[in-house]
Each structure stands twice: as C-alpha cells, then as structure tokens.
Motif scaffolding. Structure first.
Motif, PDB file in Angstrom:
ATOM      1  N   ARG A  68    -121.003  -0.060  11.816  1.00  0.00           N
ATOM      2  CA  ARG A  68    -119.622  -0.370  12.181  1.00  0.00           C
ATOM      3  C   ARG A  68    -118.639   0.587  11.509  1.00  0.00           C
ATOM      4  NH1 ARG A  68    -117.859  -6.466  11.760  1.00  0.00           N
ATOM      5  NH2 ARG A  68    -116.030  -5.484  12.724  1.00  0.00           N
ATOM      6  N   ALA A  69    -118.943   0.967  10.270  1.00  0.00           N
ATOM      7  CA  ALA A  69    -118.071   1.901   9.567  1.00  0.00           C
ATOM      8  C   ALA A  69    -118.066   3.265  10.247  1.00  0.00           C
ATOM      9  CB  ALA A  69    -118.509   2.038   8.114  1.00  0.00           C
ATOM     10  N   GLU A  70    -119.233   3.723  10.686  1.00  0.00           N
ATOM     11  CA  GLU A  70    -119.300   5.030  11.343  1.00  0.00           C
ATOM     12  C   GLU A  70    -118.544   5.022  12.673  1.00  0.00           C
ATOM     13  OE1 GLU A  70    -123.466   5.875  11.454  1.00  0.00           O
ATOM     14  OE2 GLU A  70    -123.518   6.618   9.377  1.00  0.00           O
ATOM     15  N   VAL A  71    -118.632   3.897  13.394  1.00  0.00           N
ATOM     16  CA  VAL A  71    -117.855   3.772  14.631  1.00  0.00           C
ATOM     17  C   VAL A  71    -116.360   3.801  14.312  1.00  0.00           C
ATOM     18  CG1 VAL A  71    -117.243   2.205  16.520  1.00  0.00           C
ATOM     19  CG2 VAL A  71    -119.649   2.546  15.900  1.00  0.00           C
ATOM     20  N   ALA A  72    -115.963   3.080  13.260  1.00  0.00           N
ATOM     21  CA  ALA A  72    -114.550   3.046  12.872  1.00  0.00           C
ATOM     22  C   ALA A  72    -114.058   4.424  12.432  1.00  0.00           C
ATOM     23  CB  ALA A  72    -114.350   2.030  11.745  1.00  0.00           C
ATOM     24  N   ILE A  73    -114.876   5.136  11.689  1.00  0.00           N
ATOM     25  CA  ILE A  73    -114.496   6.476  11.230  1.00  0.00           C
ATOM     26  C   ILE A  73    -114.310   7.406  12.412  1.00  0.00           C
ATOM     27  CG2 ILE A  73    -115.370   8.517  10.026  1.00  0.00           C
ATOM     28  CD1 ILE A  73    -116.550   6.568   7.931  1.00  0.00           C
ATOM     29  N   GLN A  74    -115.212   7.308  13.382  1.00  0.00           N
ATOM     30  CA  GLN A  74    -115.102   8.144  14.574  1.00  0.00           C
ATOM     31  C   GLN A  74    -113.829   7.819  15.351  1.00  0.00           C
ATOM     32  OE1 GLN A  74    -117.122  10.671  15.339  1.00  0.00           O
ATOM     33  NE2 GLN A  74    -115.876  11.185  17.123  1.00  0.00           N
ATOM     34  N   GLN A  75    -113.551   6.533  15.528  1.00  0.00           N
ATOM     35  CA  GLN A  75    -112.346   6.126  16.258  1.00  0.00           C
ATOM     36  C   GLN A  75    -111.087   6.515  15.494  1.00  0.00           C
ATOM     37  OE1 GLN A  75    -111.995   4.823  19.328  1.00  0.00           O
ATOM     38  NE2 GLN A  75    -109.776   4.933  19.040  1.00  0.00           N
ATOM     39  N   ALA A  76    -111.168   6.442  14.174  1.00  0.00           N
ATOM     40  CA  ALA A  76    -110.001   6.744  13.344  1.00  0.00           C
ATOM     41  C   ALA A  76    -109.540   8.190  13.498  1.00  0.00           C
ATOM     42  CB  ALA A  76    -110.302   6.439  11.883  1.00  0.00           C
ATOM     43  N   GLN A  77    -110.460   9.106  13.768  1.00  0.00           N
ATOM     44  CA  GLN A  77    -110.070  10.504  13.943  1.00  0.00           C
ATOM     45  C   GLN A  77    -108.993  10.619  15.020  1.00  0.00           C
ATOM     46  OE1 GLN A  77    -111.612  12.720  11.815  1.00  0.00           O
ATOM     47  NE2 GLN A  77    -112.828  10.997  11.084  1.00  0.00           N
ATOM     48  N   ALA A  78    -109.186   9.879  16.115  1.00  0.00           N
ATOM     49  CA  ALA A  78    -108.218   9.909  17.205  1.00  0.00           C
ATOM     50  C   ALA A  78    -106.983   9.080  16.889  1.00  0.00           C
ATOM     51  CB  ALA A  78    -108.876   9.410  18.494  1.00  0.00           C
ATOM     52  N   ASP A  79    -107.174   7.898  16.280  1.00  0.00           N
ATOM     53  CA  ASP A  79    -106.037   7.023  16.007  1.00  0.00           C
ATOM     54  C   ASP A  79    -105.101   7.611  14.957  1.00  0.00           C
ATOM     55  OD1 ASP A  79    -106.901   5.234  17.890  1.00  0.00           O
ATOM     56  OD2 ASP A  79    -107.904   3.910  16.450  1.00  0.00           O
ATOM     57  N   ILE A  80    -105.648   8.393  14.045  1.00  0.00           N
ATOM     58  CA  ILE A  80    -104.819   9.068  13.049  1.00  0.00           C
ATOM     59  C   ILE A  80    -103.898  10.082  13.724  1.00  0.00           C
ATOM     60  CG2 ILE A  80    -104.941  10.796  11.190  1.00  0.00           C
ATOM     61  CD1 ILE A  80    -107.436   9.192  10.203  1.00  0.00           C
ATOM     62  N   LEU A  81    -104.458  10.855  14.627  1.00  0.00           N
ATOM     63  CA  LEU A  81    -103.655  11.832  15.351  1.00  0.00           C
ATOM     64  C   LEU A  81    -102.598  11.137  16.204  1.00  0.00           C
ATOM     65  CD1 LEU A  81    -106.449  14.340  16.386  1.00  0.00           C
ATOM     66  CD2 LEU A  81    -104.860  14.515  14.468  1.00  0.00           C
ATOM     67  N   GLN A  82    -102.985  10.015  16.788  1.00  0.00           N
ATOM     68  CA  GLN A  82    -102.027   9.266  17.604  1.00  0.00           C
ATOM     69  C   GLN A  82    -100.881   8.740  16.748  1.00  0.00           C
ATOM     70  OE1 GLN A  82    -102.297   8.555  21.243  1.00  0.00           O
ATOM     71  NE2 GLN A  82    -100.144   8.402  20.640  1.00  0.00           N
ATOM     72  N   LEU A  83    -101.201   8.224  15.564  1.00  0.00           N
ATOM     73  CA  LEU A  83    -100.154   7.719  14.674  1.00  0.00           C
ATOM     74  C   LEU A  83     -99.189   8.833  14.284  1.00  0.00           C
ATOM     75  CD1 LEU A  83    -100.511   5.205  11.798  1.00  0.00           C
ATOM     76  CD2 LEU A  83     -99.317   7.354  11.376  1.00  0.00           C
ATOM     77  N   GLN A  84     -99.740  10.011  13.973  1.00  0.00           N
ATOM     78  CA  GLN A  84     -98.883  11.139  13.601  1.00  0.00           C
ATOM     79  C   GLN A  84     -97.988  11.565  14.763  1.00  0.00           C
ATOM     80  OE1 GLN A  84    -101.888  13.900  12.326  1.00  0.00           O
ATOM     81  NE2 GLN A  84    -101.951  13.100  10.240  1.00  0.00           N
ATOM     82  N   PHE A  85     -98.503  11.464  15.966  1.00  0.00           N
ATOM     83  CA  PHE A  85     -97.702  11.818  17.138  1.00  0.00           C
ATOM     84  C   PHE A  85     -96.634  10.765  17.415  1.00  0.00           C
ATOM     85  CE2 PHE A  85     -97.037  11.846  21.795  1.00  0.00           C
ATOM     86  CZ  PHE A  85     -96.493  13.117  21.914  1.00  0.00           C
ATOM     87  N   ASP A  86     -96.989   9.473  17.234  1.00  0.00           N
ATOM     88  CA  ASP A  86     -96.051   8.387  17.482  1.00  0.00           C
ATOM     89  C   ASP A  86     -94.924   8.352  16.452  1.00  0.00           C
ATOM     90  OD1 ASP A  86     -97.519   7.602  19.671  1.00  0.00           O
ATOM     91  OD2 ASP A  86     -98.583   5.987  18.605  1.00  0.00           O
ATOM     92  N   HIS A  87     -95.212   8.894  15.262  1.00  0.00           N
ATOM     93  CA  HIS A  87     -94.209   8.873  14.185  1.00  0.00           C
ATOM     94  C   HIS A  87     -94.012  10.296  13.667  1.00  0.00           C
ATOM     95  CE1 HIS A  87     -94.334   4.463  14.048  1.00  0.00           C
ATOM     96  NE2 HIS A  87     -95.629   4.605  14.272  1.00  0.00           N
ATOM     97  N   PRO A  88     -93.379  11.142  14.441  1.00  0.00           N
ATOM     98  CA  PRO A  88     -93.265  12.559  14.081  1.00  0.00           C
ATOM     99  C   PRO A  88     -92.419  12.821  12.846  1.00  0.00           C
ATOM    100  CG  PRO A  88     -91.914  12.053  16.002  1.00  0.00           C
ATOM    101  CD  PRO A  88     -92.749  10.847  15.740  1.00  0.00           C
ATOM    102  N   SER A  89     -91.652  11.835  12.390  1.00  0.00           N
ATOM    103  CA  SER A  89     -90.820  12.024  11.199  1.00  0.00           C
ATOM    104  C   SER A  89     -91.555  11.635   9.926  1.00  0.00           C
ATOM    105  CB  SER A  89     -89.535  11.197  11.322  1.00  0.00           C
ATOM    106  OG  SER A  89     -88.779  11.612  12.441  1.00  0.00           O
ATOM    107  N   GLY A  90     -92.838  11.288  10.042  1.00  0.00           N
ATOM    108  CA  GLY A  90     -93.594  10.862   8.874  1.00  0.00           C
ATOM    109  C   GLY A  90     -93.860  11.989   7.892  1.00  0.00           C
ATOM    110  N   HIS A  91     -94.268  11.583   6.683  1.00  0.00           N
ATOM    111  CA  HIS A  91     -94.533  12.538   5.603  1.00  0.00           C
ATOM    112  C   HIS A  91     -96.037  12.819   5.545  1.00  0.00           C
ATOM    113  CE1 HIS A  91     -90.407  11.869   4.284  1.00  0.00           C
ATOM    114  NE2 HIS A  91     -90.641  10.571   4.415  1.00  0.00           N
ATOM    115  N   TYR A  92     -96.467  13.764   6.348  1.00  0.00           N
ATOM    116  CA  TYR A  92     -97.887  14.059   6.467  1.00  0.00           C
ATOM    117  C   TYR A  92     -98.250  15.309   5.673  1.00  0.00           C
ATOM    118  CZ  TYR A  92     -97.022  10.947  10.401  1.00  0.00           C
ATOM    119  OH  TYR A  92     -96.623   9.899  11.165  1.00  0.00           O
ATOM    120  N   PRO A  93     -99.545  15.493   5.383  1.00  0.00           N
ATOM    121  CA  PRO A  93     -99.980  16.737   4.748  1.00  0.00           C
ATOM    122  C   PRO A  93     -99.541  17.927   5.579  1.00  0.00           C
ATOM    123  CG  PRO A  93    -101.754  15.137   4.760  1.00  0.00           C
ATOM    124  CD  PRO A  93    -100.663  14.563   5.604  1.00  0.00           C
ATOM    125  N   SER A  94     -99.280  19.047   4.942  1.00  0.00           N
ATOM    126  CA  SER A  94     -98.736  20.211   5.646  1.00  0.00           C
ATOM    127  C   SER A  94     -99.606  20.640   6.807  1.00  0.00           C
ATOM    128  CB  SER A  94     -98.561  21.378   4.673  1.00  0.00           C
ATOM    129  OG  SER A  94     -99.799  21.692   4.049  1.00  0.00           O
TER     130      SER A  94
END
Length: 366
Positions: A68-94
């Motif tokens: 289950r963790a490996e499935v979550a990690i795989q899904q998180a790769q996409a959801d992380i990018l989506q979060l960064q796109f949905d919140h473009p004013s966030g304080h993300y790594p350079s």
C-alpha cells in the motif's frame, strides 16, 4: 459526558463562519527537513505526506503494508505536482518552481491531469514499516529509522483506528487504546532524543472531538483496558483513546518545555470521505442516510481537513508565538480541549501506565 465543552463553546460555532486560518500557500519551503507521518497511505495521512513532500521535505510513510505504501508513493508523485500547480504561490524548493513558462503553458492546455511533468523536482518519499498494534514492533520501527542516522524535524502521529469491534491487541490491550495511544507512545518516545537533537522540530498528535466523550469521573478506566470482554460502547472506547492522545501530548509538552520541540494537538474534523464510507456501511438505514446529508454540510474535503495538522507541523506562527500543547480544530482554530485533559495527575498516571505497558509489566501478551 462533558461534550457540552464543544457545543456550548462559541469558538466551535464560529469555525463554520470564519475563513480558514491556514492554507497551502502558507506552508514554508521544507527543504532539508525530515518528516514521519503515521497512517500515511490514505486519507488525512496521505494528504499530509503529499503537502510535506511538495514543499521539499524528505517524508517517511510509516504504516503496516509495504504494498500500500508503494502504491501511495507512486500516486504521490503525480499528486505532488498537481498540488504545486493548484497553488502556484506556494513556497516550494527551487527545482520545483523552476518549470519554464512554456512548460506551464503546455500544462494548462494539455489534456493530462497532472502538470509540471517535466519538472526536475524529485520528491523524497520512503516506506517505514510500522505496526502500532504491537509495542515491540512500534519500537523496532523507530529503531530502524534511528539507524539511518537522519535528523527528524516533523513527526505527525496520524495513524489509528476508529469504531472497530472490541478485541484485544496482541499485547493484551483494548484495541483502540493499544493502537491509537500505546503504539504512538512507544514510537514517539523511542524517537524523542533524535527529535530533540534535530530542533527546531514539531510533534503533532491527532485527536478528535470524541475525546470529550469519556466520563469525567473515570475518564480512562485503567483497570478495564486488559479485560477480555467489555460492556462499553465503541464510541466511548474510541473516545478514551483520543483523550489519551490529548493527555499524552500535554505531558509530552511539559517534558519538552526547555527544548526546541513544539508539541500540538490537531482535531481535523470529519471528512467527506469518512461520511461516504459510513454511508456505504449503513446503506440500508434510511434514517442514517438522511442524517448523513446534513452531516456532509459540516464535513471537510480531506485536503482541506489536513490543513489543521499541517499548521501544527509547519506554520512559522507555532514557533513565533511559542504555541505548545495547544488544541486546534478545523481549520487551525485554537480551542480549549476537554477540561479533564488539563488534569496533570491524570496525565502523569497515563504516562506511568504507558511506560509500564511498554516494559511489559502488566502481564503476558496474548
């Protein structure tokens, strides 16, 4: 039961009309931070993992199932990018914010659901096997992390069970108390020296309004926690475990008063996902279905509900205002918890009982 502490408290009702006190745009850049989230493969835990990793933290998903963790990690790769796109004013790594304007333009026009696919940002996500229902395994999980030689800046004690049929854990304790409290007690205290050394650091203990449910005359019946049978309602047993979470956080706060470690308590609220799950389980009950329609009006999407624990884990305000041992309800509004939780003698009785349990002094395992 002192549930009136919630429903007669104006702060509770105001939360339905106030704006959220925290947002994804306010989470700071967490580059260089190491975090552990228990119960990380779904719901609030998963949303917390995604948010921490999106902002640069190295996050360990502490849970039972590697699959289950490996499935979550795989899904998180996409959801992380989506979060960064949905919140473009966030304080993300350079590296996460360095996607070119052309890439952003392509993302907005693309039929792909997840933008920033060509970003050089690589989230750091790892599995850490954790079984909260067995204290020796909880200790082993903590020791496995310690052996990595990493600091630990954020610990979110999110995992647990709710409203399960009565049974005893393999250690011989009522299952809600054993998993929700004792497992986290052993896991956290085993990691505590490393957390102290890593300061400034945060420990977030998840609680619930249900911590208001136990009787004020005997809030945690220590003499019954190892009984092979029970007459207690499931919600009461769950509430006792959540009260134990609050008591533990209060006692831990006192022990860390002189350290650069901030401990706080989060009640995330009821999520819409939890209600839909309950509806599926009670689908033959018309009255419950009707009630659930009203219940949904006061629920939170998982991503929004996670903001309360993310506030405790990341908000600069926590250190700036020296917020220690506080209880936060949705979304990041402070409220006084059950007055019983302020009882220092009860806090210390629970701490002593938990230490004895961790040493196996209460009797044989099952």
């Amino acid at each position: 039961m002192p549930v009136c502490n919630v429903f007669t408290n104006p702060k509770f009702w105001k939360t339905f009309f106030l704006e959220n006190q925290y947002s994804y745009d306010q989470i700071p850049d967490l580059t260089g931070k190491v975090a552990i989230v228990t119960g990380a493969t779904g719901g609030l835990g998963y949303a917390t993992v995604v948010a921490l990793a999106a902002h640069g933290a190295h996050v360990f998903l502490a849970c039972r199932s590697r699959d289950r963790a490996e499935v979550a990690i795989q899904q998180a790769q996409a959801d992380i990018l989506q979060l960064q796109f949905d919140h473009p004013s966030g304080h993300y790594p350079s590296s996460a914010s360095s996607a070119s304007a052309a890439e952003k333009g392509l993302a907005t026009q693309s039929s792909q659901p997840y933008p920033f696919q060509s970003s050089t940002f690589k989230p750091k996500l790892e599995f850490l096997e954790l079984e909260l229902g067995q204290m020796d395994k909880a200790r082993s999980a903590a020791e496995e992390f310690l052996a990595k030689g990493l600091p630990l800046h954020i610990l979110v004690c999110n995992g647990g069970i709710k409203n399960r049929p009565f049974e005893l854990t393999p250690d011989g304790y009522e299952n809600h108390f054993g998993i929700n409290h004792l497992g986290h007690f052993v896991f956290t205290t085993t990691l505590l020296d490393r957390i102290r050394q890593s300061g400034p650091a945060r420990i977030v203990i998840l609680a619930s309004f249900a911590h208001e449910m136990p009787s004020s005359s005997n809030p945690i019946p220590f003499g019954l926690l190892r009984n092979p049978t029970t007459s207690q309602a499931t919600l009461i047993r769950y509430g006792q475990s959540k009260l134990a979470n609050v008591l533990f956080a209060k006692a831990l706060t006192r022990r860390l008063a002189d350290d650069q470690v901030w401990v706080n308590i989060a009640h995330p609220g009821c999520t819409d996902a939890q209600i839909h799950m309950a509806v599926d389980e009670m689908k033959d009950s018309r009255s419950f279905y009707a009630f659930s329609r009203l219940w949904l009006k006061t629920s939170y999407p998982v991503k929004e509900a996670a903001l309360t624990q993310l506030f405790c884990a990341t908000a600069q305000e926590v250190e700036g205002k020296n917020l220690r041992g506080r209880y936060f309800i949705p979304v990041a509004n402070e409220m006084r918890p059950n007055p019983v939780s302020e009882n220092i003698a009860l806090q210390e009785e629970l701490w002593t009982y938990s230490e004895q349990a961790a040493r196996g002094e209460h009797g044989n395992k099952l």
